[in-house]
Design a protein around this motif. Structure first.
Motif, mmCIF file in Angstrom:
data_model
loop_
_atom_site.group_PDB
_atom_site.id
_atom_site.type_symbol
_atom_site.label_atom_id
_atom_site.label_comp_id
_atom_site.label_asym_id
_atom_site.label_seq_id
_atom_site.Cartn_x
_atom_site.Cartn_y
_atom_site.Cartn_z
ATOM 1 N N ASN A 1 -1.639 10.696 -2.581
ATOM 2 C CA ASN A 1 -1.784 11.986 -1.907
ATOM 3 C C ASN A 1 -0.841 13.026 -2.490
ATOM 4 O OD1 ASN A 1 -3.723 10.981 -0.147
ATOM 5 N ND2 ASN A 1 -2.206 10.277 1.332
ATOM 6 N N GLY B 1 0.813 -1.221 0.000
ATOM 7 C CA GLY B 1 0.000 0.000 0.000
ATOM 8 C C GLY B 1 0.836 1.256 0.000
ATOM 9 N N SER C 1 -4.852 2.706 7.275
ATOM 10 C CA SER C 1 -5.874 3.680 6.911
ATOM 11 C C SER C 1 -7.041 3.665 7.875
ATOM 12 C CB SER C 1 -6.385 3.401 5.493
ATOM 13 O OG SER C 1 -6.997 2.124 5.420
ATOM 14 N N ILE D 1 -6.457 2.632 -2.263
ATOM 15 C CA ILE D 1 -5.272 1.872 -1.873
ATOM 16 C C ILE D 1 -5.168 1.875 -0.348
ATOM 17 C CG2 ILE D 1 -2.752 1.727 -1.975
ATOM 18 C CD1 ILE D 1 -2.883 2.996 -4.728
ATOM 19 N N ARG D 2 -5.149 0.684 0.251
ATOM 20 C CA ARG D 2 -5.122 0.570 1.712
ATOM 21 C C ARG D 2 -3.750 0.060 2.151
ATOM 22 N NH1 ARG D 2 -9.799 1.485 3.942
ATOM 23 N NH2 ARG D 2 -11.738 1.265 2.760
ATOM 24 N N SER E 1 -5.529 7.536 -3.362
ATOM 25 C CA SER E 1 -5.609 7.779 -1.926
ATOM 26 C C SER E 1 -6.886 7.207 -1.312
ATOM 27 C CB SER E 1 -5.535 9.283 -1.650
ATOM 28 O OG SER E 1 -6.629 9.953 -2.255
ATOM 29 N N ARG F 1 -0.424 4.589 -1.722
ATOM 30 C CA ARG F 1 -1.454 5.479 -1.175
ATOM 31 C C ARG F 1 -0.876 6.868 -0.934
ATOM 32 N NH1 ARG F 1 -6.279 5.156 1.850
ATOM 33 N NH2 ARG F 1 -6.548 6.884 3.294
ATOM 34 N N GLU F 2 0.304 6.911 -0.343
ATOM 35 C CA GLU F 2 0.942 8.207 -0.118
ATOM 36 C C GLU F 2 1.326 8.856 -1.435
ATOM 37 O OE1 GLU F 2 2.333 11.455 2.067
ATOM 38 O OE2 GLU F 2 1.045 9.764 2.589
#
Length: 545
Positions: A193, A186, A510, A484-485, A481, A189-190
């Motif tokens: 962002n 994951g 998350s 995605i975990r 964002s 995910r960042e």
């Protein structure tokens, strides 16, 4: 490493001077360097970026409410004529050109600096995190909120090897250490962002390029007339700060015909449902002619330039002959619509008339109708029963003193309203083909026919593709964002009392995923795992009463 100056003995000349400087500074007082560092940190904080983004949105509100001279100069001039007291105030504040004003540019630039200051440091932090290995397994996995355990006869080394294989097949980044397996996935995910924040910067850069190197202009053309793309042909023109006339596309076009589809029933009866201009154009003076149906939201694109159809109206053909019988004015006159039925307002100026200058001011009715309650009005937008009704002014129209005038306004400060012998206002009420004599031998006015005009907007926005790319990046980043975990999983196997104790724990970073399902899937793939969990094998945190 400590500062060498701090190691100098008490009483040293440098130490004494430093202590004296500290004594002279008041509590909370910052040096210029400290103040600059503090200001930079405040400007590049995410809170400041959000505040600036909100200010930019609020600053754009006047641009959507107040007519903008760069978008519709006609509407702006009419608004200014209708609000003479507010106009000077708005002009000083730059509200007729919000997006070109200094205060809007200041917010824009500060927002870009703030976003750069926010994104760049986070990019390096994320890059290091992206390359980092999963964290080591906690000492006691059974203390984590979501965990499970079981006992098996399979050797611990085989369990660890099976756990590594199972986690890697599920695209986890894996680290083996001290009989335990740490896994994490994951990371993107960042990245989502960061991509979202970066996209805001890309969109701003795209708009900035368009504002610096592009231009926007407008022109009203009577159907049957043409246009060449050079500065002298525009009614209004707003260039960017770095715009060069040499960058203008050398195209030209001619409006051959204009069609309108009118609504004939329903609550919007009388309004135009669709309209299009039939153009003949050349991309350059030597290129072949092409045809195009110019419609709303379907612009003609020539190179990097777009031609939009943004409005239309009527241009009555009016002829004025003065007292000597000379034709002093003749041609289509642009009348500006005032409502959805295309009831329109316009003026006619004849400064060369003899024995005195003549000015007309009044309205055009596409489908003339009259009631005692409402007076004259237009019953329909289409020109089914066209008529003009105008007042006559004589005297000095103010066109010989060198002062610029709007062609859509009549300076009546030094004129006299023409009246009949009984003292009532003399009004020119005509339909196509009719004419009327003016009193006192001033001449005649005739209404020959009705023509149509189109309002054309021409713009060149170099950064529009960059801005579009920024919007696409924002959507991709937002999806990343949201969906995605980031998860961490630990598996530990140790041999105790002739059996192997296997502990599995997981953590959803998350905070919104069902980790129990993840644990069950991983346990099912481990060597020696029970086919169905027995009571007490999967532990959940006790609920507090």
């Amino acid at each position: 490493m400590s500062d060498p100056e701090s190691q100098r003995p008490q009483g040293h000349a440098d130490a004494v001077e430093r202590d004296a400087d500290r004594d002279r500074r008041r509590a909370g007082e910052l040096t210029a360097r400290e103040m600059a560092r503090w200001s930079w940190r405040q400007l590049t904080s995410m809170r400041t970026a959000l505040v600036l983004l909100l200010l930019l949105a609020l600053a754009a509100i006047p641009g959507s409410i107040i007519p903008q001279s760069g978008v519709d100069s006609l509407k702006t001039s009419r608004w200014q004529d209708a609000h003479p007291k507010l106009t000077p105030i708005y002009e000083r504040l730059g509200l007729f050109g919000v997006y070109d004003s200094a205060w809007f540019s200041a917010i824009y630039i500060l927002l870009m600096i703030s976003l750069v200051g926010c994104i760049v440091p986070r990019t390096f932090v994320y890059w290091r995190a992206l390359r980092a290995l999963p964290p080591a397994a906690p000492r006691n996995l059974l203390r984590l909120p979501d965990h499970a355990s079981y006992e098996t006869d399979v050797p611990a080394a085989d369990v660890v090897e099976g756990a590594t294989r199972a986690l890697r097949s599920r695209r986890y980044r894996v680290l083996e250490s001290d009989g335990a397996v740490s896994a994490e996935k994951g990371y993107l995910r960042e990245a989502g962002n960061l991509l979202f924040h970066l996209s805001v910067l890309v969109v701003l850069v795209g708009f900035a390029l368009g504002g610096l190197f592009g231009y926007k202009g407008g022109v009203i053309l009577v159907v049957g007339n043409g246009f060449s793309n050079n500065l002298t042909q525009y009614d209004d023109f707003v260039p960017g700060s770095l715009f060069k006339a040499a960058d203008m596309e050398p195209f030209s076009f001619h409006i051959d015909d204009f069609d309108v589809d009118w609504l004939t029933s329903g609550p919007r009866k009388g309004m135009a449902r669709a309209f299009n201009s039939q153009l003949t154009y050349r991309e350059s003076p030597t290129s072949p002619e092409k045809t195009y149906d110019l419609q709303v939201n379907h612009p003609l694109t020539v190179g990097d330039t777009e031609v939009f159809l943004i409005g239309h109206g009527y241009a009555p053909v009016i002829t004025i002959r003065d007292g000597n019988g000379d034709k002093v004015y003749s041609g289509p006159t642009i009348f500006l619509p005032t409502d959805q039925t295309f009831r329109s307002f316009g003026v006619v100026k004849a400064p060369d008339a003899e024995p005195t200058q003549i000015g007309l001011e009044g309205e055009f009715y596409p489908t003339y109708a009259f009631t005692d309650a409402t007076g004259p009005y237009s019953a329909f937008g289409n020109a089914l029963n066209p008529a003009i009704s105008m007042l006559v002014y004589t005297g000095d129209l103010g066109m010989d003193n060198g002062t610029a005038q709007s062609v859509y306004a009549l300076d009546k400060s030094n004129t006299t309203l023409l009246k009949k012998k009984d003292g009532s206002m003399f009004r020119v009420d005509l339909q196509p083909g009719e004419s009327v004599k003016l009193p006192n031998g001033l001449g005649t006015v005739s209404f020959d026919r009705v023509e149509r005009w189109n309002k054309i907007q021409i713009s060149q926005t170099p950064g529009k593709r960059i801005a579009l790319g920024g919007v696409v990046l924002a959507l991709i980043g937002l999806l990343g964002s949201l969906f995605i975990r980031p998860r961490r999983v630990w598996v530990r196997a140790r041999e105790e009392g002739g059996v192997t104790l296997v502990e599995v724990a997981a953590l959803d970073r998350s905070g919104g995923g069902d980790v129990a399902v993840v644990i069950a899937e991983i346990m099912a793939a481990l060597p020696g795992a029970p086919q169905s969990p027995q009571s007490g094998q999967t532990s959940k945190p006790e609920e507090k009463s």
